[in-house]
Write a protein that holds these residues in place. Sequence first.
Motif, PDB file in Angstrom:
ATOM      1  N   ARG A  43       2.892   7.220  -3.908  1.00 15.26           N
ATOM      2  CA  ARG A  43       3.511   7.207  -2.575  1.00 15.26           C
ATOM      3  C   ARG A  43       3.924   8.613  -2.149  1.00 15.26           C
ATOM      4  NH1 ARG A  43       6.285   2.184  -0.799  1.00 15.26           N
ATOM      5  NH2 ARG A  43       8.049   3.516  -0.211  1.00 15.26           N
ATOM      6  N   GLN A  83     -11.666   5.507  -6.721  1.00 14.79           N
ATOM      7  CA  GLN A  83     -11.051   5.269  -5.418  1.00 14.79           C
ATOM      8  C   GLN A  83     -12.065   5.364  -4.292  1.00 14.79           C
ATOM      9  OE1 GLN A  83      -7.545   7.626  -4.690  1.00 14.79           O
ATOM     10  NE2 GLN A  83      -6.365   6.478  -6.177  1.00 14.79           N
ATOM     11  N   GLU A 124       0.712  10.639  -1.259  1.00 12.56           N
ATOM     12  CA  GLU A 124       0.109  10.283   0.021  1.00 12.56           C
ATOM     13  C   GLU A 124       1.001  10.691   1.193  1.00 12.56           C
ATOM     14  OE1 GLU A 124      -2.937   9.427   0.358  1.00 12.56           O
ATOM     15  OE2 GLU A 124      -3.266   9.267  -1.796  1.00 12.56           O
ATOM     16  N   LEU A 145      -1.459   3.055   2.443  1.00 13.39           N
ATOM     17  CA  LEU A 145      -1.127   1.638   2.569  1.00 13.39           C
ATOM     18  C   LEU A 145      -1.305   0.927   1.227  1.00 13.39           C
ATOM     19  CD1 LEU A 145      -2.836   0.902   6.011  1.00 13.39           C
ATOM     20  CD2 LEU A 145      -0.385   1.184   5.568  1.00 13.39           C
ATOM     21  N   LYS A 146      -2.359   1.274   0.502  1.00 15.75           N
ATOM     22  CA  LYS A 146      -2.583   0.675  -0.812  1.00 15.75           C
ATOM     23  C   LYS A 146      -1.484   1.046  -1.790  1.00 15.75           C
ATOM     24  CE  LYS A 146      -6.126   0.109  -4.381  1.00 15.75           C
ATOM     25  NZ  LYS A 146      -7.492   0.489  -4.834  1.00 15.75           N
ATOM     26  N   ALA A 147      -0.903   2.249  -1.623  1.00 19.26           N
ATOM     27  CA  ALA A 147       0.185   2.691  -2.507  1.00 19.26           C
ATOM     28  C   ALA A 147       1.505   1.997  -2.182  1.00 19.26           C
ATOM     29  CB  ALA A 147       0.361   4.207  -2.404  1.00 19.26           C
ATOM     30  N   PRO A 191      -5.628   4.558   4.465  1.00 20.34           N
ATOM     31  CA  PRO A 191      -5.809   3.383   3.607  1.00 20.34           C
ATOM     32  C   PRO A 191      -5.205   3.567   2.214  1.00 20.34           C
ATOM     33  CG  PRO A 191      -7.839   3.892   4.777  1.00 20.34           C
ATOM     34  CD  PRO A 191      -6.923   5.058   4.985  1.00 20.34           C
ATOM     35  N   ALA A 192      -5.329   4.784   1.656  1.00 25.68           N
ATOM     36  CA  ALA A 192      -4.747   5.032   0.334  1.00 25.68           C
ATOM     37  C   ALA A 192      -3.234   4.928   0.372  1.00 25.68           C
ATOM     38  CB  ALA A 192      -5.174   6.415  -0.162  1.00 25.68           C
ATOM     39  N   GLN A 220     -12.898   2.915   8.133  1.00 28.00           N
ATOM     40  CA  GLN A 220     -11.530   3.293   7.782  1.00 28.00           C
ATOM     41  C   GLN A 220     -10.485   2.675   8.691  1.00 28.00           C
ATOM     42  OE1 GLN A 220     -12.726   4.244   4.799  1.00 28.00           O
ATOM     43  NE2 GLN A 220     -10.791   5.322   4.771  1.00 28.00           N
ATOM     44  N   THR A 232     -11.437   3.354  -1.292  1.00 27.55           N
ATOM     45  CA  THR A 232     -10.208   3.610  -0.545  1.00 27.55           C
ATOM     46  C   THR A 232     -10.273   4.950   0.169  1.00 27.55           C
ATOM     47  OG1 THR A 232      -8.973   2.343  -2.189  1.00 27.55           O
ATOM     48  CG2 THR A 232      -7.703   3.751  -0.710  1.00 27.55           C
TER      49      THR A 232
END
Length: 246
Positions: A83, A37, A86, A110-112, A107-108, A200, A40
């Motif tokens: 989710r 990661q 985070e 949002l990626k989730a 960012p993590a 970021q 991210t």
Amino acid sequence: MFEKPPPPRLDLIRPADLDDAQRALYAAITGGPRASQAGTVPIVDESGRLLGPFAVMLLTPEVGHAMQQVGAKIRFSTALTARERELGILAVAGELRSDFERLAHEPAALKAGLTKPQVDAALSGRVADGLTEDEALVCRLARVMTAARNLSDADYEAGLAALGQERLAELTWLVGYYSALALALAVFRPFLPESFTTAQTGQAAGGLPARPVARLRGDDRRPGRGAHRSAVRRRVHQERHAGQVA
């Protein structure tokens, strides 16, 4: 919004300047599960120097190694969904006004699959629309645990019923771990390269969104407790005003 952060206290260490114990810790952090990661959730800057709480861990490599192992287990080996995890981290970051953790984990999140409004709500002490019942509960309980350092009987029973004992325990350890990182970052204030905030956010970091005081549930509704907790939070906020918190 954040006030202008105070000057850093801790310089980042170049990989070439690490001693043997620090080099072993560096390898464990950068070569472990976090490596997957790295794009991210940032670990190092463009010069390879460990960032944020990892920079503080280098000061005591043996303790730092134990801490990073706990963090890796929380991030990669729990029953919480990505989710939920985070949301819990962002709830801690919002309560502790942790700009570093916001920048690292937005960012993590949002990626989730979380949306920007959902992320902003978690940082602001609110439960966003569109979350599952478990996600909303995780977000709220993480905020309450961070603020009150406890759960009321009503909230404990709600967490147990919805999440089960294992996931509630994992959430509790998550809150404790990220709160510990917050303290380390607040005390040592490691240097934060401008490239980190630019990478970021895509623009200069603007601080956390304004938020109301977290609403506590269950036994915390008893007369007088809300006013007491508000006074405690005001005092803690004043004492924490110099905080680049993790």
